[in-house]
Design a protein around this motif. Structure first.
Motif, PDB file in Angstrom:
ATOM      1  N   ILE A   1      -1.914  33.647 151.736  1.00 58.24           N
ATOM      2  CA  ILE A   1      -1.468  34.113 150.911  1.00 58.24           C
ATOM      3  C   ILE A   1      -0.038  32.758 150.282  1.00 58.24           C
ATOM      4  CG2 ILE A   1      -0.006  36.657 151.513  1.00 58.24           C
ATOM      5  CD1 ILE A   1      -1.985  37.378 152.896  1.00 58.24           C
ATOM      6  N   ALA A   2       0.148  32.202 150.988  1.00 54.22           N
ATOM      7  CA  ALA A   2       1.183  31.300 150.538  1.00 54.22           C
ATOM      8  C   ALA A   2       1.249  30.755 149.453  1.00 54.22           C
ATOM      9  CB  ALA A   2       2.152  31.121 151.688  1.00 54.22           C
ATOM     10  N   LEU A   3      -0.378  30.031 149.470  1.00 51.54           N
ATOM     11  CA  LEU A   3      -0.384  28.990 148.375  1.00 51.54           C
ATOM     12  C   LEU A   3      -1.267  29.920 147.500  1.00 51.54           C
ATOM     13  CD1 LEU A   3      -3.157  26.165 150.458  1.00 51.54           C
ATOM     14  CD2 LEU A   3      -1.141  25.747 149.366  1.00 51.54           C
ATOM     15  N   ARG A   4      -1.661  30.947 147.258  1.00 53.90           N
ATOM     16  CA  ARG A   4      -2.118  31.382 146.665  1.00 53.90           C
ATOM     17  C   ARG A   4      -0.947  32.433 145.732  1.00 53.90           C
ATOM     18  NH1 ARG A   4      -2.204  36.682 144.292  1.00 53.90           N
ATOM     19  NH2 ARG A   4      -4.472  37.200 142.667  1.00 53.90           N
ATOM     20  N   ASP A   5       0.028  32.445 145.904  1.00 51.53           N
ATOM     21  CA  ASP A   5       1.688  33.192 145.485  1.00 51.53           C
ATOM     22  C   ASP A   5       1.314  31.996 144.534  1.00 51.53           C
ATOM     23  OD1 ASP A   5       1.055  36.054 146.506  1.00 51.53           O
ATOM     24  OD2 ASP A   5       2.742  35.876 148.130  1.00 51.53           O
ATOM     25  N   SER A   6       1.919  30.589 145.834  1.00 50.39           N
ATOM     26  CA  SER A   6       2.445  29.782 144.789  1.00 50.39           C
ATOM     27  C   SER A   6       1.594  29.285 143.508  1.00 50.39           C
ATOM     28  CB  SER A   6       2.162  28.485 145.995  1.00 50.39           C
ATOM     29  OG  SER A   6       2.785  27.087 144.673  1.00 50.39           O
ATOM     30  N   PHE A   7       0.778  29.018 143.316  1.00 45.40           N
ATOM     31  CA  PHE A   7      -0.628  29.095 141.728  1.00 45.40           C
ATOM     32  C   PHE A   7      -0.185  29.775 141.444  1.00 45.40           C
ATOM     33  CE2 PHE A   7      -2.367  25.247 144.813  1.00 45.40           C
ATOM     34  CZ  PHE A   7      -2.186  24.753 143.937  1.00 45.40           C
ATOM     35  N   MET A   8      -0.575  31.278 141.454  1.00 45.38           N
ATOM     36  CA  MET A   8      -0.645  31.967 140.901  1.00 45.38           C
ATOM     37  C   MET A   8       0.846  32.321 140.183  1.00 45.38           C
ATOM     38  SD  MET A   8      -3.433  33.563 140.656  1.00 45.38           S
ATOM     39  CE  MET A   8      -5.112  32.747 141.456  1.00 45.38           C
TER      40      MET A   8
ATOM     41  N   GLU B   1      -1.671  22.777 136.002  1.00 46.94           N
ATOM     42  CA  GLU B   1      -1.499  21.042 136.714  1.00 46.94           C
ATOM     43  C   GLU B   1      -2.336  21.994 137.793  1.00 46.94           C
ATOM     44  OE1 GLU B   1       1.575  18.385 139.592  1.00 46.94           O
ATOM     45  OE2 GLU B   1       2.369  20.092 138.766  1.00 46.94           O
ATOM     46  N   ASN B   2      -4.590  21.154 137.940  1.00 45.45           N
ATOM     47  CA  ASN B   2      -4.856  21.388 139.068  1.00 45.45           C
ATOM     48  C   ASN B   2      -4.800  22.587 139.071  1.00 45.45           C
ATOM     49  OD1 ASN B   2      -4.985  18.285 140.030  1.00 45.45           O
ATOM     50  ND2 ASN B   2      -3.577  19.698 141.428  1.00 45.45           N
ATOM     51  N   PHE B   3      -5.021  23.732 137.436  1.00 46.90           N
ATOM     52  CA  PHE B   3      -5.057  25.160 137.196  1.00 46.90           C
ATOM     53  C   PHE B   3      -5.963  25.907 136.222  1.00 46.90           C
ATOM     54  CE2 PHE B   3      -4.271  29.413 136.692  1.00 46.90           C
ATOM     55  CZ  PHE B   3      -3.806  29.902 138.248  1.00 46.90           C
ATOM     56  N   ILE B   4      -6.757  26.418 136.302  1.00 41.84           N
ATOM     57  CA  ILE B   4      -7.466  26.738 135.005  1.00 41.84           C
ATOM     58  C   ILE B   4      -7.670  28.384 135.333  1.00 41.84           C
ATOM     59  CG2 ILE B   4      -8.899  26.500 133.318  1.00 41.84           C
ATOM     60  CD1 ILE B   4     -10.069  23.816 134.463  1.00 41.84           C
ATOM     61  N   TRP B   5      -7.385  29.312 134.006  1.00 43.62           N
ATOM     62  CA  TRP B   5      -7.610  30.405 134.509  1.00 43.62           C
ATOM     63  C   TRP B   5      -7.875  31.285 132.801  1.00 43.62           C
ATOM     64  CZ3 TRP B   5      -2.496  33.530 132.604  1.00 43.62           C
ATOM     65  CH2 TRP B   5      -2.866  35.168 132.730  1.00 43.62           C
ATOM     66  N   ALA B   6      -9.672  31.749 133.400  1.00 45.10           N
ATOM     67  CA  ALA B   6     -10.146  31.895 132.180  1.00 45.10           C
ATOM     68  C   ALA B   6     -10.162  33.279 132.224  1.00 45.10           C
ATOM     69  CB  ALA B   6     -11.363  31.671 132.120  1.00 45.10           C
ATOM     70  N   SER B   7      -9.735  34.553 130.431  1.00 46.54           N
ATOM     71  CA  SER B   7     -10.470  35.604 130.186  1.00 46.54           C
ATOM     72  C   SER B   7     -10.571  36.324 129.626  1.00 46.54           C
ATOM     73  CB  SER B   7      -8.572  36.049 130.419  1.00 46.54           C
ATOM     74  OG  SER B   7      -8.590  37.667 130.505  1.00 46.54           O
ATOM     75  N   ASP B   8     -11.147  37.631 129.809  1.00 54.63           N
ATOM     76  CA  ASP B   8     -11.889  37.760 128.441  1.00 54.63           C
ATOM     77  C   ASP B   8     -10.963  38.428 127.503  1.00 54.63           C
ATOM     78  OD1 ASP B   8     -11.540  40.463 129.749  1.00 54.63           O
ATOM     79  OD2 ASP B   8     -13.212  40.910 129.922  1.00 54.63           O
TER      80      ASP B   8
ATOM     81  N   LEU C   1       7.704  40.971 131.660  1.00 55.88           N
ATOM     82  CA  LEU C   1       8.909  41.225 131.783  1.00 55.88           C
ATOM     83  C   LEU C   1       9.743  39.451 132.410  1.00 55.88           C
ATOM     84  CD1 LEU C   1       9.120  44.577 133.529  1.00 55.88           C
ATOM     85  CD2 LEU C   1       9.298  44.623 131.553  1.00 55.88           C
ATOM     86  N   GLU C   2      10.551  39.665 132.306  1.00 56.42           N
ATOM     87  CA  GLU C   2      11.413  37.824 132.045  1.00 56.42           C
ATOM     88  C   GLU C   2      11.221  38.086 133.999  1.00 56.42           C
ATOM     89  OE1 GLU C   2      15.241  35.812 131.198  1.00 56.42           O
ATOM     90  OE2 GLU C   2      14.823  37.951 130.557  1.00 56.42           O
ATOM     91  N   GLY C   3      10.611  37.675 134.620  1.00 56.54           N
ATOM     92  CA  GLY C   3      10.808  36.655 135.586  1.00 56.54           C
ATOM     93  C   GLY C   3       9.615  37.433 136.292  1.00 56.54           C
ATOM     94  N   SER C   4       8.944  38.183 135.520  1.00 54.75           N
ATOM     95  CA  SER C   4       8.166  38.643 136.395  1.00 54.75           C
ATOM     96  C   SER C   4       6.445  37.253 137.081  1.00 54.75           C
ATOM     97  CB  SER C   4       6.985  40.115 135.971  1.00 54.75           C
ATOM     98  OG  SER C   4       5.928  40.835 136.278  1.00 54.75           O
ATOM     99  N   VAL C   5       6.052  37.471 138.064  1.00 62.78           N
ATOM    100  CA  VAL C   5       4.641  36.546 137.922  1.00 62.78           C
ATOM    101  C   VAL C   5       3.657  37.433 138.728  1.00 62.78           C
ATOM    102  CG1 VAL C   5       6.028  34.109 137.890  1.00 62.78           C
ATOM    103  CG2 VAL C   5       5.297  35.595 140.091  1.00 62.78           C
TER     104      VAL C   5
END
Length: 350
Positions: free
Chosen positions: A242-249, A207-214, A257-261
């Motif tokens: 920082i707060a907004l970055r943590d929210s989106f990421m 949602e309002n987010f795109i992630w690209a990787s190699d 690991l389970e629960g790891s973000v």
């Protein structure tokens, strides 16, 4: 961490992309085709050397003396916000005698000129004299001592000028060759354009987010873009960022690991106000990490206001490359951030 465990984590991250690939070109609006803003003369040879390499032209005694010491201290200054010390540039040296038709093709050149007719040191800049792309910076002064002092005083100017030149070259190259499907998706979702390297071909859409990787196995290069409403200039604050970055990421990039973000290491984040083509940009640099895990690495991000849609657009590049130097990867991603075109930006530039 054991190599085997690192490879398992890398494989898991790639599986996230593989299971969420939204790179289909079906439907959606296409970005406009822009005219190229650059051209290369067929009579000008292509420059030699790699990005962020600088060749110094001066006598052996000057290079071994105060002038060379000052230049090496400037050009070898560590890049900020990398986990290992990595110099800003790779430095080589030739004398005036060996500054010939071959070495004159080098992409970045610093020439030292002692001239008693000058009352004080100064810098002369020339582009594409012998090759393309090329920047020749001649530092002229009445004595070597005055030149060496002048070089130290102009540390930030020298580093930023050559860095900006390389970023512009890489961004221009991305206009010619980039991940077209990613750009189309960015245009469809954000009404923006963003040119990223072709090999960043795995894509996840949120949602309002795109992630690209190699597809890297020993390292992973990443770019993401997201947006949020623009309320006031107060959003361009280190703590708010920082707060907004943590929210989106945290919502879009899970760990092994389970629960790891993904989250931000709050102890190592710098923000700086910049102007890019006349528009305000907040640049952030720092380190990301996975909660409940030991994965992490550097990131660089640009935030700016989309005035037409009254929102903030954030583009970020980040790297996971344990036991590897990260300078080249981070600079490659950083150059892509400069290609962002906001709605109406092309018209304003023209």
């Amino acid at each position: 961490m054991k190599v085997k465990y690192l490879m398992m984590l890398l494989a898991a991250m790639l599986m996230v992309f593989a299971s969420c690939d939204n790179s289909s070109d079906k439907g959606g609006k296409k970005p406009p085709v822009h005219k190229k803003r650059h051209s290369k003369s067929i009579l000008t040879p292509t420059s030699s050397g790699n990005p962020y390499e600088v060749m110094v032209v001066c006598s052996d005694s000057s290079f071994a003396g105060y002038v060379g010491q000052a230049l090496k201290e400037v050009l070898n200054r560590p890049i900020p916000m990398l986990p290992q010390d990595e110099p800003s540039f790779h430095v080589s040296h030739v004398t005036e005698k060996h500054y010939d038709r071959i070495t004159k093709l080098f992409r970045n050149i610093v020439k030292i000129e002692v001239n008693k007719h000058y009352s004080e040191p100064r810098i002369k800049l020339e582009r594409n004299v012998y090759s393309d792309p090329q920047l020749i910076m001649t530092i002229i002064g009445p004595t070597e001592n005055e030149i060496s002092t002048f070089i130290t005083e102009k540390t930030n100017f020298i580093i930023k000028y050559f860095s900006a030149e390389e970023i512009n070259r890489q961004a221009t190259a991305l206009e010619d060759s980039h991940n077209i499907k990613f750009n189309e998706k960015v245009y469809e979702m954000f009404d923006c354009e963003l040119y990223i390297p072709i090999d960043l071909n795995k894509m996840k859409v949120g949602e309002n987010f795109i992630w690209a990787s190699d597809d890297g196995m020993s390292s992973i290069q990443n770019i993401c873009i997201y947006s949020y409403p623009y309320v006031s200039q107060k959003v361009f604050n280190r703590g708010v960022y920082i707060a907004l970055r943590d929210s989106f990421m945290g919502a879009n990039i899970p760990g092994e690991l389970e629960g790891s973000v993904m989250s931000t290491n709050r102890d190592f984040v710098t923000v700086e106000n910049m102007q890019i083509q006349g528009h305000y940009v907040q640049e952030a640099r720092g380190f990301w990490e996975m909660t409940k895990d030991v994965m992490g690495g550097p990131f660089v991000a640009h935030s700016q206001v989309d005035t037409i849609n009254n929102r903030v657009i954030v583009v970020e590049g980040f790297v996971y490359a344990p036991d590897k130097m990260k300078r080249t990867m981070m600079r490659r991603l950083e150059a892509a951030l400069y290609t962002l075109k906001l709605p109406g930006k092309e018209e304003r530039e023209e």
